[in-house]
Design an enzyme around this catalytic site. Structure first.
Site, PDB file in Angstrom:
ATOM      1  N   TYR A  31     -23.739 -84.146 -41.160  1.00 19.98           N
ATOM      2  CA  TYR A  31     -24.885 -84.436 -40.302  1.00 19.98           C
ATOM      3  C   TYR A  31     -25.157 -85.935 -40.252  1.00 19.98           C
ATOM      4  O   TYR A  31     -24.553 -86.712 -41.005  1.00 19.98           O
ATOM      5  CB  TYR A  31     -26.122 -83.658 -40.768  1.00 19.98           C
ATOM      6  CG  TYR A  31     -26.788 -84.190 -42.030  1.00 19.98           C
ATOM      7  CD1 TYR A  31     -26.214 -84.048 -43.279  1.00 19.98           C
ATOM      8  CD2 TYR A  31     -28.014 -84.857 -41.940  1.00 19.98           C
ATOM      9  CE1 TYR A  31     -26.837 -84.534 -44.417  1.00 19.98           C
ATOM     10  CE2 TYR A  31     -28.652 -85.339 -43.083  1.00 19.98           C
ATOM     11  CZ  TYR A  31     -28.054 -85.181 -44.314  1.00 19.98           C
ATOM     12  OH  TYR A  31     -28.667 -85.670 -45.442  1.00 19.98           O
ATOM     13  N   LYS A 145     -21.721 -87.436 -45.601  1.00 20.43           N
ATOM     14  CA  LYS A 145     -23.070 -86.934 -45.331  1.00 20.43           C
ATOM     15  C   LYS A 145     -22.946 -85.439 -45.029  1.00 20.43           C
ATOM     16  O   LYS A 145     -22.953 -85.004 -43.869  1.00 20.43           O
ATOM     17  CB  LYS A 145     -23.708 -87.729 -44.169  1.00 20.43           C
ATOM     18  CG  LYS A 145     -25.231 -87.681 -44.179  1.00 20.43           C
ATOM     19  CD  LYS A 145     -25.817 -88.822 -43.368  1.00 20.43           C
ATOM     20  CE  LYS A 145     -27.307 -88.685 -43.102  1.00 20.43           C
ATOM     21  NZ  LYS A 145     -28.172 -88.685 -44.276  1.00 20.43           N
ATOM     22  N   GLU A 188     -28.232 -93.977 -56.208  1.00 20.50           N
ATOM     23  CA  GLU A 188     -29.121 -94.031 -55.041  1.00 20.50           C
ATOM     24  C   GLU A 188     -30.301 -93.109 -55.299  1.00 20.50           C
ATOM     25  O   GLU A 188     -30.491 -92.652 -56.430  1.00 20.50           O
ATOM     26  CB  GLU A 188     -28.363 -93.621 -53.768  1.00 20.50           C
ATOM     27  CG  GLU A 188     -27.780 -92.216 -53.835  1.00 20.50           C
ATOM     28  CD  GLU A 188     -27.000 -91.812 -52.586  1.00 20.50           C
ATOM     29  OE1 GLU A 188     -27.244 -92.350 -51.505  1.00 20.50           O
ATOM     30  OE2 GLU A 188     -26.143 -90.919 -52.720  1.00 20.50           O
ATOM     31  N   LEU A 212     -24.221 -92.545 -50.580  1.00 19.32           N
ATOM     32  CA  LEU A 212     -24.121 -92.541 -49.128  1.00 19.32           C
ATOM     33  C   LEU A 212     -24.224 -93.982 -48.628  1.00 19.32           C
ATOM     34  O   LEU A 212     -25.154 -94.696 -49.022  1.00 19.32           O
ATOM     35  CB  LEU A 212     -25.240 -91.705 -48.508  1.00 19.32           C
ATOM     36  CG  LEU A 212     -25.085 -91.561 -47.001  1.00 19.32           C
ATOM     37  CD1 LEU A 212     -24.047 -90.491 -46.683  1.00 19.32           C
ATOM     38  CD2 LEU A 212     -26.397 -91.241 -46.323  1.00 19.32           C
TER      39      LEU A 212
HETATM   40  N1  PMP Z   1     -28.724 -91.711 -49.514  1.00 22.18           N
HETATM   41  C1  PMP Z   1     -28.959 -90.414 -49.257  1.00 22.18           C
HETATM   42  C2  PMP Z   1     -28.539 -89.384 -50.249  1.00 22.18           C
HETATM   43  C3  PMP Z   1     -29.601 -90.038 -48.053  1.00 22.18           C
HETATM   44  O1  PMP Z   1     -29.831 -88.746 -47.783  1.00 22.18           O
HETATM   45  C4  PMP Z   1     -30.009 -91.051 -47.141  1.00 22.18           C
HETATM   46  C5  PMP Z   1     -30.644 -90.725 -45.819  1.00 22.18           C
HETATM   47  N2  PMP Z   1     -31.691 -89.823 -45.850  1.00 22.18           N
HETATM   48  C6  PMP Z   1     -29.759 -92.382 -47.472  1.00 22.18           C
HETATM   49  C7  PMP Z   1     -29.096 -92.678 -48.663  1.00 22.18           C
HETATM   50  C8  PMP Z   1     -30.182 -93.511 -46.566  1.00 22.18           C
HETATM   51  O2  PMP Z   1     -29.310 -93.637 -45.467  1.00 22.18           O
HETATM   52  P1  PMP Z   1     -29.803 -94.225 -44.071  1.00 22.18           P
HETATM   53  O3  PMP Z   1     -30.349 -95.583 -44.328  1.00 22.18           O
HETATM   54  O4  PMP Z   1     -28.586 -94.243 -43.228  1.00 22.18           O
HETATM   55  O5  PMP Z   1     -30.852 -93.279 -43.563  1.00 22.18           O
END
Ligand code: PMP
Length: 293
Positions: A31, A145, A188, A212
């Site tokens: 996603y 993702k 993260e 991610l």
């Molecule tokens: N890490 C994880 C596990 C996430 O689910 C997300 C987004 N919700 C992010 C980092 C942040 O990514 P982005 O800045 O692309 O939203």
């Protein structure tokens, strides 16, 4: 609410998918979440590039070209009521007789998209948010993702159960979860990326298979580089997380937030700090600039 499913726009109540869909049965899909400001998708090319990386990671052919995605996304945005929205885009390996192995020959993937109004984060910007830490017990392909989010669901619920916003994930260094508070390193958040600030320097964990690659994370590092803000991308020990002057959280829907409490103790002064204020201002400026361009 109008959603997109397999080539058609329809009211959400009319959307139907098979109970044999591999997304439902196995969580076999990927996603994206894309923010939209003034009805324009932010960093669309980067989101579509990450989508391609996720699809490659699960060996699923991209059902659409970049141009086709841009067209469908434009139509979905036009259906949305709010000027500022966030799009949820979801692709599964389709519906087939239940078998772990890929359907052979392949079946049509399921493509689902919906748009929701982007909530204004105003109050949280002032106060900051609180977080807890937990061992990162996810798999070793966190760069994909994937819709199979059970570990992230359980980890983020730990934060909610503690009255907090986010769970900061610490990968045990020695494969022993009990030792994570001494030998672990930060990856993260359960649904966000995390930065550490120490002595005026912004520290970010490296984009590897354990996190991610956040689109907002990239924007923040670009902004830091463009504005001569001292920064370093490297592995961050759990001990550095607890000794941080500031902790920052980033995601497409939350943008940049200060984490002002960790495991019930204040982070630094316990208030959003100078690095947060600077990066948040620069982020908002950057957003305005690219959305006007
Ligand atoms: N890490 C994880 C596990 C996430 O689910 C997300 C987004 N919700 C992010 C980092 C942040 O990514 P982005 O800045 O692309 O939203």
């Amino acid at each position: 609410m109008t959603i997109y499913l397999n080539g058609e726009f329809m009211p959400i109540a009319e959307a139907k998918i098979s109970v044999l869909d591999r997304g439902f049965i196995f969580g076999d899909g990927v996603y994206e979440v894309i923010p939209v400001y003034s009805r324009r998708a932010f960093r669309l090319a980067e989101h579509l590039q990450r989508l391609q990386h996720s699809l490659d990671g699960i060996r699923l052919a991209n059902p659409h070209s970049h141009g086709e995605w841009a067209t469908i996304i434009g139509q979905l945005i036009a259906h949305g009521e709010a000027q500022d929205q966030y799009l949820y885009l979801h692709i599964t390996r389709g519906a087939a007789k239940r078998d772990h192995a890929f359907p052979n020959p392949p079946v049509k993937p399921t493509v689902f998209m919906m748009s929701s109004p982007l909530p204004p984060p105003a109050a949280l910007l002032q106060s900051g948010v609180s977080a807890v830490t937990a061992p990162d017990n996810r798999w070793l392909r966190c760069d994909i993702k994937a819709i199979s989010l059970l570990p992230n669901v359980l980890l983020r619920q730990m934060a909610v159960d503690a009255g907090c916003t986010e769970t900061i994930l610490i990968r045990p260094g020695s494969n022993n979860e009990r030792l994570f508070m001494t030998d672990g390193f930060m990856t993260e958040g359960a649904a966000s990326n995390i930065f550490v600030v120490k002595d005026g320097k912004l520290l970010a964990p490296p984009k590897d298979n354990l996190m991610l690659p956040g689109i907002t994370y990239d924007v923040i590092l670009e902004i830091a580089a463009a504005n001569n803000i001292p920064h370093e991308v490297r592995r961050i020990a759990v001990t550095e997380v607890f000794a941080a002057d500031e902790l920052l959280l980033t995601s497409s829907t939350k943008e940049v937030l200060a984490i002002t409490q960790l495991d019930g103790k204040p982070v630094g002064s316990g208030k959003p700090g100078a690095m947060f204020a600077r990066l948040n201002n620069l982020y908002q400026e950057y957003k305005q600039k690219v959305m006007r361009a």
